[in-house]
Write an enzyme that holds these catalytic residues in place. Structure first.
Site, PDB file in Angstrom:
ATOM      1  N   ASN A 105     -24.383  -6.324  -7.338  1.00  0.00           N
ATOM      2  CA  ASN A 105     -24.612  -5.228  -6.389  1.00  0.00           C
ATOM      3  C   ASN A 105     -25.879  -4.451  -6.719  1.00  0.00           C
ATOM      4  OD1 ASN A 105     -22.480  -5.818  -4.795  1.00  0.00           O
ATOM      5  ND2 ASN A 105     -21.288  -3.975  -5.214  1.00  0.00           N
ATOM      6  N   THR A 134     -13.678  -3.417  -8.056  1.00  0.00           N
ATOM      7  CA  THR A 134     -14.887  -3.414  -8.881  1.00  0.00           C
ATOM      8  C   THR A 134     -14.680  -2.419 -10.020  1.00  0.00           C
ATOM      9  OG1 THR A 134     -16.189  -3.935  -6.931  1.00  0.00           O
ATOM     10  CG2 THR A 134     -17.380  -2.999  -8.803  1.00  0.00           C
ATOM     11  N   CYS A 182     -20.029   0.734  -1.476  1.00  0.00           N
ATOM     12  CA  CYS A 182     -20.176   0.026  -2.747  1.00  0.00           C
ATOM     13  C   CYS A 182     -21.509   0.214  -3.459  1.00  0.00           C
ATOM     14  CB  CYS A 182     -19.868  -1.438  -2.530  1.00  0.00           C
ATOM     15  SG  CYS A 182     -18.109  -1.620  -2.189  1.00  0.00           S
ATOM     16  N   LYS A 233     -20.250  -8.478 -11.506  1.00  0.00           N
ATOM     17  CA  LYS A 233     -20.096  -7.822 -10.201  1.00  0.00           C
ATOM     18  C   LYS A 233     -21.092  -6.665 -10.050  1.00  0.00           C
ATOM     19  CE  LYS A 233     -18.645  -6.177  -6.403  1.00  0.00           C
ATOM     20  NZ  LYS A 233     -18.901  -6.794  -5.118  1.00  0.00           N
ATOM     21  N   ASP A 259       0.861  -1.193   0.000  1.00  0.00           N
ATOM     22  CA  ASP A 259       0.000   0.000   0.000  1.00  0.00           C
ATOM     23  C   ASP A 259       0.887   1.228   0.000  1.00  0.00           C
ATOM     24  OD1 ASP A 259      -3.282   0.270   0.838  1.00  0.00           O
ATOM     25  OD2 ASP A 259      -2.045   2.083   0.874  1.00  0.00           O
TER      26      ASP A 259
HETATM   27  P1  NAD Z   1     -10.045   1.082   0.361  1.00  0.00           P
HETATM   28  O1  NAD Z   1     -10.161   2.512   0.049  1.00  0.00           O
HETATM   29  O2  NAD Z   1     -10.369   0.589   1.733  1.00  0.00           O
HETATM   30  O3  NAD Z   1      -8.556   0.579   0.023  1.00  0.00           O
HETATM   31  C1  NAD Z   1      -7.863   0.880  -1.138  1.00  0.00           C
HETATM   32  C2  NAD Z   1      -6.369   0.959  -0.776  1.00  0.00           C
HETATM   33  O4  NAD Z   1      -5.592   1.043  -1.970  1.00  0.00           O
HETATM   34  C3  NAD Z   1      -5.973   2.190   0.040  1.00  0.00           C
HETATM   35  O5  NAD Z   1      -5.356   1.768   1.238  1.00  0.00           O
HETATM   36  C4  NAD Z   1      -4.998   2.959  -0.864  1.00  0.00           C
HETATM   37  O6  NAD Z   1      -3.972   3.607  -0.146  1.00  0.00           O
HETATM   38  C5  NAD Z   1      -4.449   1.836  -1.707  1.00  0.00           C
HETATM   39  N1  NAD Z   1      -3.853   2.237  -2.990  1.00  0.00           N
HETATM   40  C6  NAD Z   1      -4.375   3.009  -3.969  1.00  0.00           C
HETATM   41  N2  NAD Z   1      -3.526   3.083  -5.016  1.00  0.00           N
HETATM   42  C7  NAD Z   1      -2.442   2.331  -4.708  1.00  0.00           C
HETATM   43  C8  NAD Z   1      -1.224   1.988  -5.387  1.00  0.00           C
HETATM   44  N3  NAD Z   1      -0.958   2.425  -6.612  1.00  0.00           N
HETATM   45  N4  NAD Z   1      -0.334   1.211  -4.746  1.00  0.00           N
HETATM   46  C9  NAD Z   1      -0.588   0.745  -3.511  1.00  0.00           C
HETATM   47  N5  NAD Z   1      -1.704   1.028  -2.830  1.00  0.00           N
HETATM   48  C10 NAD Z   1      -2.633   1.801  -3.416  1.00  0.00           C
HETATM   49  O7  NAD Z   1     -10.960   0.331  -0.719  1.00  0.00           O
HETATM   50  P2  NAD Z   1     -11.801  -1.024  -0.536  1.00  0.00           P
HETATM   51  O8  NAD Z   1     -13.055  -0.767   0.219  1.00  0.00           O
HETATM   52  O9  NAD Z   1     -10.888  -2.118  -0.100  1.00  0.00           O
HETATM   53  O10 NAD Z   1     -12.244  -1.278  -2.064  1.00  0.00           O
HETATM   54  C11 NAD Z   1     -11.305  -1.652  -3.045  1.00  0.00           C
HETATM   55  C12 NAD Z   1     -12.071  -2.137  -4.268  1.00  0.00           C
HETATM   56  O11 NAD Z   1     -12.792  -3.323  -3.956  1.00  0.00           O
HETATM   57  C13 NAD Z   1     -13.118  -1.161  -4.806  1.00  0.00           C
HETATM   58  O12 NAD Z   1     -13.160  -1.248  -6.198  1.00  0.00           O
HETATM   59  C14 NAD Z   1     -14.407  -1.676  -4.212  1.00  0.00           C
HETATM   60  O13 NAD Z   1     -15.541  -1.330  -4.995  1.00  0.00           O
HETATM   61  C15 NAD Z   1     -14.185  -3.157  -4.239  1.00  0.00           C
HETATM   62  N6  NAD Z   1     -14.936  -3.907  -3.232  1.00  0.00           N
HETATM   63  C16 NAD Z   1     -15.027  -3.437  -1.960  1.00  0.00           C
HETATM   64  C17 NAD Z   1     -15.715  -4.177  -0.982  1.00  0.00           C
HETATM   65  C18 NAD Z   1     -15.857  -3.671   0.434  1.00  0.00           C
HETATM   66  O14 NAD Z   1     -16.576  -4.279   1.183  1.00  0.00           O
HETATM   67  N7  NAD Z   1     -15.207  -2.603   0.837  1.00  0.00           N
HETATM   68  C19 NAD Z   1     -16.260  -5.426  -1.334  1.00  0.00           C
HETATM   69  C20 NAD Z   1     -16.130  -5.879  -2.649  1.00  0.00           C
HETATM   70  C21 NAD Z   1     -15.458  -5.121  -3.593  1.00  0.00           C
HETATM   71  C1  UGA Z   2     -22.138  -5.157  -0.387  1.00  0.00           C
HETATM   72  C2  UGA Z   2     -22.510  -6.529  -0.942  1.00  0.00           C
HETATM   73  O1  UGA Z   2     -23.408  -7.179  -0.039  1.00  0.00           O
HETATM   74  C3  UGA Z   2     -21.257  -7.391  -1.131  1.00  0.00           C
HETATM   75  O2  UGA Z   2     -21.631  -8.632  -1.744  1.00  0.00           O
HETATM   76  C4  UGA Z   2     -20.295  -6.646  -2.055  1.00  0.00           C
HETATM   77  O3  UGA Z   2     -19.091  -7.374  -2.211  1.00  0.00           O
HETATM   78  C5  UGA Z   2     -19.980  -5.300  -1.461  1.00  0.00           C
HETATM   79  O4  UGA Z   2     -21.208  -4.541  -1.273  1.00  0.00           O
HETATM   80  C6  UGA Z   2     -19.094  -4.503  -2.356  1.00  0.00           C
HETATM   81  O5  UGA Z   2     -19.141  -4.625  -3.565  1.00  0.00           O
HETATM   82  O6  UGA Z   2     -18.331  -3.741  -1.794  1.00  0.00           O
HETATM   83  P1  UGA Z   2     -21.505  -4.168   2.014  1.00  0.00           P
HETATM   84  O7  UGA Z   2     -21.626  -2.843   1.342  1.00  0.00           O
HETATM   85  O8  UGA Z   2     -20.331  -4.465   2.868  1.00  0.00           O
HETATM   86  O9  UGA Z   2     -21.563  -5.338   0.907  1.00  0.00           O
HETATM   87  O10 UGA Z   2     -22.775  -4.366   2.950  1.00  0.00           O
HETATM   88  P2  UGA Z   2     -24.248  -4.975   2.814  1.00  0.00           P
HETATM   89  O11 UGA Z   2     -24.440  -5.956   3.892  1.00  0.00           O
HETATM   90  O12 UGA Z   2     -24.558  -5.418   1.448  1.00  0.00           O
HETATM   91  O13 UGA Z   2     -25.140  -3.696   3.152  1.00  0.00           O
HETATM   92  C7  UGA Z   2     -25.185  -2.579   2.282  1.00  0.00           C
HETATM   93  C8  UGA Z   2     -26.254  -1.603   2.733  1.00  0.00           C
HETATM   94  O14 UGA Z   2     -27.556  -2.149   2.551  1.00  0.00           O
HETATM   95  C9  UGA Z   2     -26.157  -1.228   4.217  1.00  0.00           C
HETATM   96  O15 UGA Z   2     -26.409   0.151   4.366  1.00  0.00           O
HETATM   97  C10 UGA Z   2     -27.246  -2.060   4.857  1.00  0.00           C
HETATM   98  O16 UGA Z   2     -27.748  -1.521   6.040  1.00  0.00           O
HETATM   99  C11 UGA Z   2     -28.291  -2.064   3.756  1.00  0.00           C
HETATM  100  N1  UGA Z   2     -29.226  -3.209   3.849  1.00  0.00           N
HETATM  101  C12 UGA Z   2     -28.768  -4.471   3.642  1.00  0.00           C
HETATM  102  C13 UGA Z   2     -30.565  -2.974   4.132  1.00  0.00           C
HETATM  103  O17 UGA Z   2     -31.002  -1.815   4.324  1.00  0.00           O
HETATM  104  N2  UGA Z   2     -31.418  -4.047   4.188  1.00  0.00           N
HETATM  105  C14 UGA Z   2     -31.003  -5.310   3.976  1.00  0.00           C
HETATM  106  O18 UGA Z   2     -31.838  -6.236   4.034  1.00  0.00           O
HETATM  107  C15 UGA Z   2     -29.646  -5.533   3.697  1.00  0.00           C
END
Ligand code: NAD
Ligand code: UGA
Length: 434
Positions: free
Chosen positions: A211, A122, A263, A207, A30
């Protein structure tokens, strides 16, 4: 296998720790020096249940490393995952791919030998093609494949979702890459997790479709909840009644203040943009986005109405600020709309959240932060539950009632029962229940 993950955020860190736990040797890179310093000191920069133990175990076993220096980590890797953020681009809501493309350039400059470059972030359809073009441009001699492998984990349940997923989606037409991805996820195949091999573009779109569908399902039940309120029906029973139909399913039918998080809001916007650009707009998603953003204002109005239409000078206690329980993530949390609207109406806001207050302090103005739920409600004119943390599910209601100036509770997550609250002497408002 040697795995390098670029980006140690919610997804990168969880994926890295889980891959290490599968037995691979993982380096998380990172560029945030503070984050890496904390990880190297054994501190976990985010709140995610179970992640501290998983990271510690794998660091102790010599399988998990953290660095800000991508050099060695990328040179040595069999697979490099891109897990950087893809936030909404200002203006048009499309995914901002700056970080993804920067990571691709970095990888291109450093990789050696056959390397699989995997986008776990994503990303919109066609991003894999662009990542491939960047690498080819930077290193015409490189031997590599670009694979899409979207992540479906939820915050708060991330480790279980990663280790026991409903499915793994892998987008590539390249046989060498397929074999390597199969090796990486082998422990899951042993548990018979379905793996969907498909084209890169299909995987990228899958994906967003997942979502967007879930966001739409939540928005549907939220609108049914409004109708329930208007006609005297109970949304929880409707949800049960429809959810028992396997074609519908019971999950994601909890009515509430609208979906938030890092997300659903950004991914629905990005899908809308992709669809419009492709000349195939998705009206259901456009409506979902509009209805969900209006809902947050609607919830603030619901609170004002519960206080007889006037909150000027009144203190409102808010329990729960994060977008869902078991995370410290405040990104696009409904509280970020509800609290300022109440303040605009003249209310004073006092709030408590078990994990989100550190982040919320930077995002909310003029809020008094309490040390616990009872401290929060002390002397308040009403209490509002915005996030259903477990510790709010079994409050000592007599104590809450005694502490409040007037016994008004607005429960935006339906965690209490209307009859019981009435019996306790509360004026109780919830979502979609008589
Ligand atoms: P985040 O902001 O928590 O983390 C991203 C990290 O990448 C940061 O720590 C940043 O400093 C680092 N970064 C950016 N550019 C960089 C580089 N060139 N080299 C090294 N580090 C670098 O993001 P996140 O929530 O983990 O989401 C990441 C991706 O995954 C997004 O596309 C998101 O949509 C997807 N996603 C997130 C979730 C979730 O629950 N948060 C679930 C599924 C998919
Ligand atoms: C969501 C998806 O569930 C994951 O599969 C996906 O990987 C992720 O987004 C992503 O792409 O980052 P997340 O955002 O962590 O995960 O949380 P969820 O549990 O999905 O909840 C999302 C929002 O919907 C929250 O604000 C939650 O309170 C709301 N929610 C969820 C409701 O209002 N009702 C429900 O029945 C479920």
């Amino acid at each position: 296998m040697r795995v390098t993950i670029i980006g140690a955020g919610y997804v990168g860190l969880v994926s890295g720790a889980c891959f290490a736990d599968f037995g691979h040797t993982v380096t998380c890179v990172d560029k945030d020096e503070g984050k890496i310093a904390r990880l190297q000191n054994g501190e976990i920069p985010i709140f995610e249940p179970g992640l501290d133990d998983l990271v510690k175990d794998n660091v102790d076993q010599g399988r998990l490393f953290f660095t800000t220096d991508p050099n060695q980590a990328i040179r040595d890797a069999d697979a490099v995952f891109i897990a950087v953020g893809t936030p909404s681009r200002r203006g048009d809501g499309h995914a901002d791919l700056t970080y993804v493309y920067a990571a691709a350039e970095e990888i291109a400059g450093l990789m050696q030998g056959y390397t699989v470059v995997v986008t776990k972030s994503t990303v919109p359809v066609g991003t894999g093609d662009e990542v491939e073009a960047i690498i080819k441009r930077t290193r015409p001699d490189a031997d590599f494949s670009v694979v899409s492998n979207p992540e479906f984990l939820r915050e708060g349940a991330a480790i279980n979702d990663f280790k026991r997923p409903d499915r793994v989606v892998v987008g590539t037409d390249d046989e060498r890459a397929k074999a390597r991805m199969t090796d990486l996820y082998r422990p899951l195949f042993l548990n018979e997790t379905p793996i969907v091999f498909t084209s890169r573009r299909t995987s990228e779109l899958t994906k967003y479709a997942a979502n967007a569908f879930l966001a739409m399902k939540i928005t549907f039940i939220n609108e049914i909840a409004d109708l329930c309120e208007a006609v005297g029906a109970n949304v929880q029973e409707v949800a049960k009644g429809i959810g028992l139909d396997n074609r519908i399913g019971r999950k994601f039918l909890n009515a509430g203040p609208g979906y938030g998080g890092s997300c659903f809001p950004k991914d629905t916007l990005a899908l809308m943009k992709t669809a419009r650009d492709a000349g195939a707009p998705i009206e259901l998603i456009e409506t979902t986005v509009r209805v969900n953003s209006a809902r947050k204002q609607k919830m603030a109005q619901k609170i004002v109405e519960a206080l007889d239409g006037n909150v000027t000078g009144k203190t409102i206690a808010i329990l729960g600020l994060t977008f869902k329980p078991n995370t410290d993530d405040m990104r696009d949390a409904p509280a970020l709309d509800i609290v300022p609207t109440l303040q605009d109406e003249g209310a004073k806001v006092r709030a408590f959240d078990p994990e989100g207050m550190k982040e919320a302090k930077h995002m909310l103005k003029d809020v008094t932060f309490a040390s616990g739920p009872y401290d929060c409600v002390q002397g308040a004119d009403a209490v509002v539950i915005i996030t259903e943390w477990d510790q709010f599910r079994a409050l000592d209601l007599d104590r809450v009632k005694d502490a409040l100036k007037s016994p008004i509770m607005i429960d935006l997550r339906n965690i209490y029962r209307p009859q019981e609250m009435e019996a306790k002497g509360f004026k109780y408002f919830s979502v979609g229940r008589p």
